[in-house]
Design a protein around this motif. Sequence first.
Motif, PDB file in Angstrom:
ATOM      1  N   ARG A  49       0.867  -1.180   0.000  1.00 19.99           N
ATOM      2  CA  ARG A  49       0.000   0.000   0.000  1.00 19.99           C
ATOM      3  C   ARG A  49       0.897   1.221   0.000  1.00 19.99           C
ATOM      4  NH1 ARG A  49      -2.307   3.316   3.585  1.00 19.99           N
ATOM      5  NH2 ARG A  49      -1.486   2.224   5.393  1.00 19.99           N
ATOM      6  N   THR A  51       1.849   5.350   0.029  1.00 23.87           N
ATOM      7  CA  THR A  51       1.459   6.501   0.847  1.00 23.87           C
ATOM      8  C   THR A  51       0.706   7.539   0.036  1.00 23.87           C
ATOM      9  OG1 THR A  51       3.584   7.574   0.395  1.00 23.87           O
ATOM     10  CG2 THR A  51       3.431   6.243   2.426  1.00 23.87           C
ATOM     11  N   VAL A  53      -1.373   6.891  -2.943  1.00 21.89           N
ATOM     12  CA  VAL A  53      -2.508   6.424  -3.747  1.00 21.89           C
ATOM     13  C   VAL A  53      -3.252   5.355  -2.939  1.00 21.89           C
ATOM     14  CG1 VAL A  53      -1.204   4.636  -4.981  1.00 21.89           C
ATOM     15  CG2 VAL A  53      -3.185   5.671  -6.055  1.00 21.89           C
ATOM     16  N   ARG A  54      -4.549   5.271  -3.140  1.00 26.17           N
ATOM     17  CA  ARG A  54      -5.365   4.315  -2.390  1.00 26.17           C
ATOM     18  C   ARG A  54      -5.192   2.887  -2.889  1.00 26.17           C
ATOM     19  NH1 ARG A  54     -11.293   6.983  -1.487  1.00 26.17           N
ATOM     20  NH2 ARG A  54     -10.631   8.157   0.346  1.00 26.17           N
ATOM     21  N   GLY A  55      -5.435   1.949  -2.002  1.00 28.00           N
ATOM     22  CA  GLY A  55      -5.512   0.544  -2.358  1.00 28.00           C
ATOM     23  C   GLY A  55      -4.219  -0.229  -2.184  1.00 28.00           C
ATOM     24  N   TRP A  56      -4.367  -1.540  -2.267  1.00 29.91           N
ATOM     25  CA  TRP A  56      -3.239  -2.470  -2.231  1.00 29.91           C
ATOM     26  C   TRP A  56      -2.905  -2.858  -3.661  1.00 29.91           C
ATOM     27  CZ3 TRP A  56      -0.552  -4.200   2.062  1.00 29.91           C
ATOM     28  CH2 TRP A  56      -1.055  -3.796   3.301  1.00 29.91           C
ATOM     29  N   GLU A 140      -9.125  -3.476   0.510  1.00 28.01           N
ATOM     30  CA  GLU A 140      -8.872  -2.360  -0.406  1.00 28.01           C
ATOM     31  C   GLU A 140      -7.937  -2.717  -1.564  1.00 28.01           C
ATOM     32  OE1 GLU A 140      -7.650   1.081   1.784  1.00 28.01           O
ATOM     33  OE2 GLU A 140      -9.577   1.253   2.804  1.00 28.01           O
ATOM     34  N   THR A 142      -6.921  -3.230  -5.155  1.00 26.43           N
ATOM     35  CA  THR A 142      -7.516  -2.603  -6.336  1.00 26.43           C
ATOM     36  C   THR A 142      -8.135  -3.636  -7.269  1.00 26.43           C
ATOM     37  OG1 THR A 142      -5.498  -2.681  -7.663  1.00 26.43           O
ATOM     38  CG2 THR A 142      -5.806  -0.736  -6.237  1.00 26.43           C
TER      39      THR A 142
END
Length: 162
Positions: A49, A51, A53-56, A140, A142
Motif C-alpha cells: 500500500r 502513501t 494512492v489508495r488501495g493495495w 482495499e 484494487t
Amino acid sequence: MPDPAPPDDGATNPLLRRLLPLYFRLARGVTLGVRAAVLDDRDRVFLLRHTYVRGWHMPGGGVEVGESAPDALARELEEEARIRLTGAPALVGAYFNAGLGNRDHVLVYAVRAFEVTEDKRPDREIAEAGFFPLDALPEETTGATRRRLDEIAGRRMPDGVW
C-alpha cells in the motif's frame, strides 16, 4: 561509370537518426510500467500500500529510458519490496491502462523464484507491505490487482485492459 548513389531513405542521415526518435516520443509517446505478482510456496502474493494512492497493489513502477522491462521489474522489487529475483520472471501479459492516459501499458510478471532480503518497513513511499493468501486479499486491493491475480490463478481469462 560508378553506380548511382542509393536514395536517402533517412537511415543514413545522421540528423534524421537523432531527430526521429525524439519526434516519435513526442508524437507517439507510449509509457510502459511493470508489475509483479510475487507468489511464495504457499500461494501467497506480496502486496503493498503506497502513501500517495489508495488501495493495495502489486509492486512495480515505470520502465526508465534505456532500461529493459525485466531490469525495471528487478529494480522496483528491490526498492519497493526488498525482494531479489533468483530466477527469471514469467511474463503474464500486457495491459492497456487508460487510467494513466491513452498511451500507457503495463507488463505483468509472475515471480516464483525470489528471496526476501529484509522485511519491508514503512517509508515515504510504502505505508504497508506483506504476503497475503490469494483467497484473503486485503479489502482495499484494487480491481486491476484482483483481476490480474484471478488471471494468474486461472479463474479469469485475460482481457488486455488494466
